[in-house]
Design a protein around this motif. Structure first.
Motif: not given
Lengths: 219, 219
Positions: A102, A106, A117, A120-123, A125, A128-129, A133, A190, A193-194, B9-10, B15, B164
């Protein structure tokens, strides 16, 4: 009689981290010892003349070279003393791999892929993201992404601890994978994939390990 | 019936690295499961509405949140299946800390202090040290030192895995120090013995841990 031979300096400082490991291991094992400071040119005069580096420990009649070998020898020669390698019912190995993943992986991957990411999200969403972030990143998704792209060449070094383990074992956890492996795999999965960015050279031993785990994930 | 809820995602990519940890843990435990992709806005509709993040696992009647908690629960609920946290007779924890120390800490410290060590050696020892170390550094002692000085601000982040762990334990090895602690301590001791450069902020929790070990080293 136990003697630790260490590299010394003009002002008799003993800087070697490998020798400090052994000092603390000897104290942990309650083995009385003295230390002898030597210079690089004196190394061939020790023992049978075969030593190449410090630390060297002379324990009773045995000569032992190298901090790992010395620690292992102390552990087996002094089994009645406190162990240097405690059993792990608290899952400290897995937890340490988790904190390492992490903080060392990460953080970098998140800066790189958060923007991917978001796209790739629905508009509905996305707002908030973006706001949660960007607060975490301390900057915009776009800027974090660009800054991460500019430092891609540093990423392979972050995986060096895993790479070194893979010199001697198939998996971080031994002959078979277990949770410590999954922690590292999940971070790379992770990213892959994106994002189309290639983080590791094709011949990296980490790639073989990743492929073995990816097959397992798809079974 | 076991269901893993994951952010999707869409294009229905899943991810999250935290969800991938759980996917592999479920496969490892041979627990049949299905996955449900959800969006951020749907999180409050799951279970009793108290969840804040994914992954969430519904295993029979229980709802469990968070990859660590899920892995621990799978381990205790399915004890007859292969363990996610194998015992550690091969000292993998200590060896992993060693590879981490040598790749994440020694590399930086070596670049910083090699020139300091050289200055402290007897004049007859300096040529050997310079030529072997410059070969390893790929540059001069002086240049490596200057380059390391220019990046000092990056060093504290390298210790984040230890920091950590220290949030929940006194030592890397538990309530008492052991060889994994000594491996990290020895790296910092090396730097502090030969260099006046301050690498960590005074209030860093790593400083308290270092002081405890330094007292032990001097007993």
């Amino acid at each position: 009689m136990t003697t630790l031979f260490e590299i010394t300096t003009l002002d008799d400082i003993r800087p070697s981290p490998f020798c400090w490991r052994v000092r603390l291991a000897l104290k942990h094992k309650r083995v009385p010892f003295d230390t002898v400071g030597i210079s690089y040119s004196q190394i061939p005069t020790l023992g049978d003349g075969s030593f190449k580096a410090m630390p060297v420990l002379q324990d009773r009649l045995a000569w032992i070279e190298g901090s790992s070998r010395i620690a292992d020898t102390l552990e087996s020669e002094y089994p009645q003393q406190p162990t240097l390698f405690p059993a792990d019912p608290e899952r400290r190995f897995a937890r340490f791999v988790e904190t390492w993943v992490e903080s060392a992986l990460h953080t970098t991957i998140f800066r790189l892929v958060a923007f991917d990411v978001w796209k790739r999200l629905h508009p509905t969403e996305r707002a908030y993201f973006r706001s949660t972030r960007e607060q975490r990143l301390g900057t915009t998704l776009e800027y974090a992404h660009e800054a991460a792209l500019a430092r891609l060449d540093e990423f392979p070094a972050a995986l060096e601890p895993l790479r070194r383990v893979l010199l001697t074992r198939q998996f971080l956890s031994g002959h078979e994978p277990a949770y410590p492996d999954y922690l590292v795999f999940a971070a790379l999965k992770w990213q892959r994939l994106v994002s189309d960015v290639v983080l590791l050279p094709a011949k990296d031993s980490v790639e073989d390990w990743y492929t073995r785990l990816d097959q397992l994930a798809q079974e």
